[in-house]
Motif scaffolding. Structure first.
Motif, PDB file in Angstrom:
ATOM      1  N   ARG A   1       0.698  -1.236  -0.206  1.00 33.18           N
ATOM      2  CA  ARG A   1       0.041  -0.089  -0.133  1.00 33.18           C
ATOM      3  C   ARG A   1       0.863   1.210  -0.011  1.00 33.18           C
ATOM      4  N   LEU A   2       0.572   2.074  -0.906  1.00 33.59           N
ATOM      5  CA  LEU A   2       1.288   3.388  -1.238  1.00 33.59           C
ATOM      6  C   LEU A   2       0.435   4.557  -0.409  1.00 33.59           C
ATOM      7  N   ASP A   3       0.998   5.164   0.748  1.00 31.09           N
ATOM      8  CA  ASP A   3       0.331   6.149   1.588  1.00 31.09           C
ATOM      9  C   ASP A   3       0.882   7.361   1.085  1.00 31.09           C
ATOM     10  N   GLU A   4      -0.185   8.209   0.769  1.00 31.66           N
ATOM     11  CA  GLU A   4       0.058   9.544   0.006  1.00 31.66           C
ATOM     12  C   GLU A   4       0.809  10.389   1.148  1.00 31.66           C
ATOM     13  N   MET A   5       0.586  10.521   2.405  1.00 31.21           N
ATOM     14  CA  MET A   5       0.988  11.196   3.209  1.00 31.21           C
ATOM     15  C   MET A   5       2.500  10.743   3.658  1.00 31.21           C
ATOM     16  N   ARG A   6       3.014   9.509   3.770  1.00 31.64           N
ATOM     17  CA  ARG A   6       4.042   9.097   3.902  1.00 31.64           C
ATOM     18  C   ARG A   6       4.977   9.396   2.711  1.00 31.64           C
ATOM     19  N   LEU A   7       4.426   9.276   1.498  1.00 28.81           N
ATOM     20  CA  LEU A   7       5.312   9.594   0.205  1.00 28.81           C
ATOM     21  C   LEU A   7       5.529  11.039   0.301  1.00 28.81           C
ATOM     22  N   ALA A   8       4.539  11.859   0.724  1.00 27.86           N
ATOM     23  CA  ALA A   8       4.860  13.383   0.649  1.00 27.86           C
ATOM     24  C   ALA A   8       5.950  13.513   1.540  1.00 27.86           C
ATOM     25  N   GLU A   9       5.888  13.121   2.837  1.00 30.63           N
ATOM     26  CA  GLU A   9       6.830  13.394   3.785  1.00 30.63           C
ATOM     27  C   GLU A   9       8.293  12.793   3.237  1.00 30.63           C
ATOM     28  N   GLN A  10       8.265  11.765   2.681  1.00 28.82           N
ATOM     29  CA  GLN A  10       9.463  11.206   1.973  1.00 28.82           C
ATOM     30  C   GLN A  10      10.278  11.800   1.231  1.00 28.82           C
ATOM     31  N   HIS A  11       9.260  12.354  -0.004  1.00 27.00           N
ATOM     32  CA  HIS A  11       9.906  13.189  -0.948  1.00 27.00           C
ATOM     33  C   HIS A  11      10.037  14.804  -0.652  1.00 27.00           C
ATOM     34  N   GLY A  12       9.662  15.323   0.754  1.00 28.96           N
ATOM     35  CA  GLY A  12       9.403  16.701   0.728  1.00 28.96           C
ATOM     36  C   GLY A  12       8.432  17.517   0.038  1.00 28.96           C
ATOM     37  N   VAL A  13       7.267  16.891  -0.215  1.00 27.93           N
ATOM     38  CA  VAL A  13       6.332  17.610  -0.995  1.00 27.93           C
ATOM     39  C   VAL A  13       5.146  17.543  -0.438  1.00 27.93           C
ATOM     40  N   SER A  14       4.240  18.204  -0.836  1.00 26.51           N
ATOM     41  CA  SER A  14       2.761  18.300  -0.392  1.00 26.51           C
ATOM     42  C   SER A  14       2.296  17.076  -0.964  1.00 26.51           C
ATOM     43  N   ARG A  15       0.952  16.764  -0.671  1.00 25.73           N
ATOM     44  CA  ARG A  15       0.142  15.695  -1.270  1.00 25.73           C
ATOM     45  C   ARG A  15      -0.412  15.928  -2.623  1.00 25.73           C
ATOM     46  N   THR A  16      -0.497  16.949  -3.041  1.00 27.05           N
ATOM     47  CA  THR A  16      -1.072  17.322  -4.545  1.00 27.05           C
ATOM     48  C   THR A  16      -0.096  16.669  -5.558  1.00 27.05           C
ATOM     49  N   PRO A  17       0.964  16.901  -5.651  1.00 23.07           N
ATOM     50  CA  PRO A  17       1.995  16.079  -6.723  1.00 23.07           C
ATOM     51  C   PRO A  17       2.036  14.508  -6.439  1.00 23.07           C
ATOM     52  N   VAL A  18       1.824  14.330  -5.442  1.00 22.36           N
ATOM     53  CA  VAL A  18       2.047  12.700  -4.968  1.00 22.36           C
ATOM     54  C   VAL A  18       0.462  12.130  -5.387  1.00 22.36           C
TER      55      VAL A  18
END
Length: 218
Positions: free
Chosen positions: A30-47
């Motif tokens: 499962r790919l969590d939006e919030m975790r990916l955003a934090e991991q890449h230092g971006v907001s959830r919109t581009p994620v």
């Protein structure tokens, strides 16, 4: 995408796709939006946009109440995508050989020469970005707006697989040689030659990805 520089969402999609294709993110993950955003230092919109692009490629599935789940692309699905891509790009190349203006032909030649230097330097990231612009210029050179739109949409679906093949040793040089045949045919107005060269090129891209996939799974 018609520019050399990918968007933030496209860059994120490439990074996530790399993890899926090399097995770091296995099927069922499962790919969590919030975790990916934090991991890449971006907001959830581009994620969210990156995940949408990956869903189009079939690498993930968006499930109600579960979000994005990594899927397993079957060989049959991949074969269908590459066959469609090969036929569409070959048609674009054929029409480009007929319709490109002298300025467009010179620009295509210049892009190709720039990519020769990138291939010689082994710059995978820059070559991959330039490769998108190279193919996009052929879509535009066909001077058929609906066809160019469909080709770009299909390319976005196949994009992660096409990018992965550049990890194979020597693939940049071989890719550039294949481009050379395409460019020579288009610039000279060889309609049949452009179609055949592009069809051959995309078939070898598929072969290269299959080699990469087998190596990554080993």
């Amino acid at each position: 995408m018609s520019t050399d520089k990918p968007t933030l969402a496209e860059t994120l999609a490439e990074a996530i796709a790399a993890g899926i294709l090399n097995g770091t993110l296995p099927p069922g993950e499962r790919l969590d939006e919030m975790r990916l955003a934090e991991q890449h230092g971006v907001s959830r919109t581009p994620v969210r946009e990156a995940l949408r692009q990956l869903a189009m490629s079939g690498l993930i599935e968006m499930r109600p109440r579960k979000g994005a789940i990594v899927t397993k692309v079957t060989p049959e699905q991949l074969e269908s995508l590459f066959v469609a891509m090969a036929e569409m790009e070959a048609t674009c190349a054929r029409l480009a050989a007929m319709s490109m203006t002298p300025i467009e032909r010179r620009r295509l030649q210049a892009r190709h020469e720039k990519m020769m230097a990138l291939a010689a330097a082994g710059d995978i990231e820059a070559y991959s970005d330039a490769n998108v612009a190279f193919h996009s210029s052929i879509y535009a050179g066909a001077h058929n707006a609906p066809l160019a739109e469909y080709a770009l949409a299909l390319r976005r679906r196949v994009g992660p697989f096409r990018r992965a093949q550049f990890q194979i040793e020597g693939r940049l040089t071989r890719s550039n040689k294949e481009h050379d045949a395409v460019v020579r045919a288009i610039v000279s107005g060889d309609v049949a030659g452009a179609h055949a060269a592009m069809l051959h090129h995309v078939s070898l891209v598929e072969d290269a990805f299959e080699t990469f996939s087998a190596t990554a799974a080993a």
